[in-house]
Design an enzyme around this catalytic site. Structure first.
Site, mmCIF file in Angstrom:
data_model
loop_
_atom_site.group_PDB
_atom_site.id
_atom_site.type_symbol
_atom_site.label_atom_id
_atom_site.label_comp_id
_atom_site.label_asym_id
_atom_site.label_seq_id
_atom_site.Cartn_x
_atom_site.Cartn_y
_atom_site.Cartn_z
ATOM 1 N N GLU A 146 -10.109 -11.149 -6.057
ATOM 2 C CA GLU A 146 -8.714 -11.055 -5.632
ATOM 3 C C GLU A 146 -8.286 -12.257 -4.799
ATOM 4 O O GLU A 146 -7.166 -12.342 -4.340
ATOM 5 C CB GLU A 146 -8.427 -9.732 -4.913
ATOM 6 C CG GLU A 146 -9.510 -9.178 -4.049
ATOM 7 C CD GLU A 146 -9.222 -7.750 -3.551
ATOM 8 O OE1 GLU A 146 -8.236 -7.128 -3.964
ATOM 9 O OE2 GLU A 146 -10.008 -7.280 -2.712
ATOM 10 N N ASP B 75 -3.826 -8.222 -4.930
ATOM 11 C CA ASP B 75 -4.082 -9.313 -3.991
ATOM 12 C C ASP B 75 -4.149 -10.659 -4.700
ATOM 13 O O ASP B 75 -3.663 -11.658 -4.197
ATOM 14 C CB ASP B 75 -5.382 -9.057 -3.218
ATOM 15 C CG ASP B 75 -5.130 -8.128 -2.037
ATOM 16 O OD1 ASP B 75 -4.145 -8.362 -1.313
ATOM 17 O OD2 ASP B 75 -5.886 -7.165 -1.858
ATOM 18 N N CYS C 108 -8.289 -3.496 -11.652
ATOM 19 C CA CYS C 108 -7.939 -2.267 -10.927
ATOM 20 C C CYS C 108 -6.685 -2.400 -10.062
ATOM 21 O O CYS C 108 -6.384 -1.520 -9.273
ATOM 22 C CB CYS C 108 -9.111 -1.788 -10.085
ATOM 23 S SG CYS C 108 -9.531 -2.911 -8.757
ATOM 24 N N HIS D 264 0.804 -1.220 0.000
ATOM 25 C CA HIS D 264 0.000 0.000 0.000
ATOM 26 C C HIS D 264 0.833 1.263 0.000
ATOM 27 O O HIS D 264 0.436 2.280 -0.553
ATOM 28 C CB HIS D 264 -1.005 -0.062 1.146
ATOM 29 C CG HIS D 264 -1.988 -1.158 0.916
ATOM 30 N ND1 HIS D 264 -1.919 -2.355 1.574
ATOM 31 C CD2 HIS D 264 -2.988 -1.259 0.029
ATOM 32 C CE1 HIS D 264 -2.878 -3.150 1.116
ATOM 33 N NE2 HIS D 264 -3.532 -2.506 0.187
HETATM 34 C C1 PEP Z 1 -5.898 -5.109 -5.493
HETATM 35 O O1 PEP Z 1 -5.738 -5.936 -4.586
HETATM 36 O O2 PEP Z 1 -5.464 -5.274 -6.652
HETATM 37 C C2 PEP Z 1 -6.603 -3.854 -5.235
HETATM 38 C C3 PEP Z 1 -6.885 -3.018 -6.205
HETATM 39 O O3 PEP Z 1 -6.897 -3.575 -3.937
HETATM 40 P P1 PEP Z 1 -5.799 -3.019 -2.905
HETATM 41 O O4 PEP Z 1 -4.533 -2.762 -3.677
HETATM 42 O O5 PEP Z 1 -6.364 -1.799 -2.315
HETATM 43 O O6 PEP Z 1 -5.681 -4.144 -1.957
HETATM 44 MG MG MG Z 2 -6.911 -5.720 -2.786
#
Ligand code: PEP
Ligand code: MG
Length: 583
Positions: free
Chosen positions: A431, A455, A502, A189
């Site tokens: 995910e 994920d 995404c 993150h």
């Molecule tokens: C992902 O896991 O690809 C996602 C978009 O969610 P995050 O990165 O916020 O876990």
């Molecule tokens: Mg995620």
């Protein structure tokens, strides 16, 4: 030169700013009895300087980031004036004849020991604020005595053991040219925040905090994952050239904001933006995104000291919708846990936090809390084209349970005569491998899908996205990833349900070419990458991409896939390669 994991492309050249450096280096020092009064004054002056500095930070963060983020610094300002803290430091100076810096270090040690014994996790976490404030005070004392750097007032490269999402949200609007950390992966993150802010970043350089001194000149190449400490003039000028090329290219690409995102043979693509806050939603409009494909609501919670109530959430979601391109936003419900912790929900030590009580699992354990969020989103939904998306779904039953909760929430708003958006589509994130493998059954329950590749990759490969030791496995070019994503895309096409990707894969040119050929038409990414991806989409025809996808799916190893895609993208759009990380 040191080599780490490339996290966010771009070149930064600036002085190093080691987080907590000022605390590490000061050896305890005593003063003469005659110097006590002067030392107390020195301490008072440092307090005044820190208050003034925090005034400016509060102002800047509330203007450029959000009121929520600014409230963290407001609390710090109160702490500087806290009578208990101030009198403790002064008594160390008066009674033990410590210099002010040592007195602050002693105070910090005393508070740390005290807080470590507190069972309440939330209160224990407040120690981080005290530590932060004491660090600032010491930095000021050091500046007064001509010893060390002030907190950054010129662009700096942050050097830290690791950066937690809760710390990273505070960087927005601050003069940070680059970030180097010892731990953290390319889709962790903190990495996502660096990419969202367009800040070059490298992680996984072990021992970097010891290797770099505060104020050293450093070059960071976020594309290659390189760090050069105190470079010679030739090296620096070569990197300056690269930096200019990079900036020129980004500036050049931004002009394509108004061009359609059509492939060479005219197939339309939806390029959407991921947003963590209002600033991202505003940037999304500027760079030519057609909507926000993922709004990560947890950042609102991470910048709060307590649960934001329904009105506050409603106002925040509404503001995002109003700022987003075409007022189109997919709002994701709370995705906390893993490395995103908020103390007010009670933090829970788990052996495997990413496999534990995270995300939707945590949200459904707090139904009232979850319903407050749903109410706020449903109400905000009347102000635009809004979808609600649920993260980290593992089973069909989970989807059914959540749908019932949404239905109950809708009914309660209806009964209370409170206006809300009607016909808000519900979707889930794919995910977790179990959801990807049961995609047909899940599609029967929802109106859209979004593939969270960050994920999905970590769970398919069993490689923690935040751990640089397994970064070679946490890899979008792995055959298993392309195969699974292709299956999900195929199932969505069969059922005619919209599907977006995404995760960070959506901002990697080489991945997007292959995904285009597998049928993906909607991608959502950090706004900074939209112009790049538009260029890629426009450079290939779908027919070409389909042939590339067939080749990719027939390959057996990650390195073969990476080489194939690197060669293809390099030969078709050579400059674009500069805008992706090498990995
Ligand atoms: C992902 O896991 O690809 C996602 C978009 O969610 P995050 O990165 O916020 O876990
Ligand atoms: Mg995620």
């Amino acid at each position: 030169m040191k080599k780490g994991v490339p996290v966010s492309p771009g070149v930064a050249i600036a002085r190093a700013y080691r987080i907590e450096d000022t605390l590490i280096q000061h050896a305890p020092a005593h003063i003469d009895t005659t110097a006590v009064v002067a030392e107390l004054t020195r301490f008072d002056n440092a307090c005044a300087a820190v208050v003034a500095e925090l005034d400016a930070v509060v102002e800047r963060v509330s203007r450029e980031v959000s009121e929520d983020a600014a409230s963290i610094f407001r609390a710090h300002r109160l702490l500087v004036r806290d009578p208990a803290l101030v009198s403790k430091v002064k008594s160390y100076i008066q009674s033990y004849h410590f210099d002010a810096t040592t007195a602050l270090q002693e105070t910090l040690a005393e508070y740390s020991a005290l807080f470590a014994r507190i069972p309440d996790e939330y209160l224990r976490e407040r120690m981080a604020d005290i530590r932060d404030v004491i660090t600032r005070l010491i930095a000021h004392l050091n500046v007064q005595s001509g010893k060390r750097l002030a907190p950054p007032d010129e662009p700096v490269i942050l050097v830290a053991p690791e950066i937690l999402p809760s710390q990273a949200v505070m960087f927005e609007g601050l003069p940070i040219a680059g970030i180097v950390t010892e731990s953290g992966g390319s889709t962790g993150h903190a990495a996502i925040l660096a990419r969202a802010l367009g800040i070059p970043a490298v992680s996984g350089i072990r021992g970097v905090v010891q290797a770099v001194a505060n104020g050293d000149r450093v070059i960071l190449d976020g594309r290659e994952g390189h760090l050069i400490i105190n470079p010679g003039p030739e090296v620096e000028s070569a990197y300056r050239k690269l930096q200019r090329e990079y900036v020129d290219l980004r500036d050049k690409l931004i002009v394509n904001a108004d061009l359609p995102a059509h492939s060479r043979d005219g197939v339309e693509f939806a390029l959407l933006a991921n947003a963590n806050n209002l600033a991202d939603a505003t940037t999304a409009s500027r760079v030519g995104a057609v909507g926000v494909g993922l709004f990560r609501t947890e950042y609102l919670f991470l910048t709060h000291t307590s649960v934001p109530d329904e009105e506050e959430q409603y106002a925040a979601y509404r503001a995002i919708i109003e700022a987003a391109p075409n007022r189109t936003v997919t709002i994701r419900t709370l995705d906390l846990g893993g490395d995103k912790q908020v103390p007010y929900l009670g933090t829970h030590q788990e052996a495997n936090p990413f496999m534990g009580w995270r995300s939707i699992r945590l949200a459904s354990a707090y139904p009232e809390f979850f319903q407050t969020q749903l109410r706020a989103i449903l109400r905000a939904g009347q102000h635009g084209q809004v979808g609600i998306m649920f993260p980290m779904i593992s089973t069909v039953e989970e989807v059914q349970r959540i749908k019932r909760m949404v239905e109950r929430t809708r009914l309660s708003l209806l009964r209370a005569g409170i206006a809300f958006g009607e016909d808000i589509p519900l979707g889930v994130m794919i995910e977790v491998p179990s959801a990807a493998l049961c995609i047909e059954a899940i599609l029967d329950e929802v109106e859209f899908i979004s593939i969270g590749s960050n994920d999905l990759i970590q769970y398919v490969m069993a490689a923690d996205r935040d751990n640089p030791k397994v970064a070679h496995l946490c890899e979008p070019f792995a055959p298993a990833i392309f195969r699974l994503v292709a299956q999900v895309l195929h199932a969505c096409q069969q059922q005619n349900k919209p599907v977006t990707l995404c995760g960070e894969m959506a901002s990697r040119p080489r991945c997007v070419v292959a995904l285009m050929g597998m049928g993906l038409r909607r991608v959502s990414m950090s706004p900074a990458f939209i112009p790049t991806i538009k260029q890629v989409v426009r450079a290939f025809s779908v027919e070409e991409a389909e042939a590339i996808a067939d080749e990719v799916l027939a390959l057996r190893t990650t390195s073969e896939i990476r080489t194939l895609l690197t060669n293809i993208v390099q030969s078709r759009c050579p400059d674009i390669a500069l805008l992706d990380t090498i990995k």
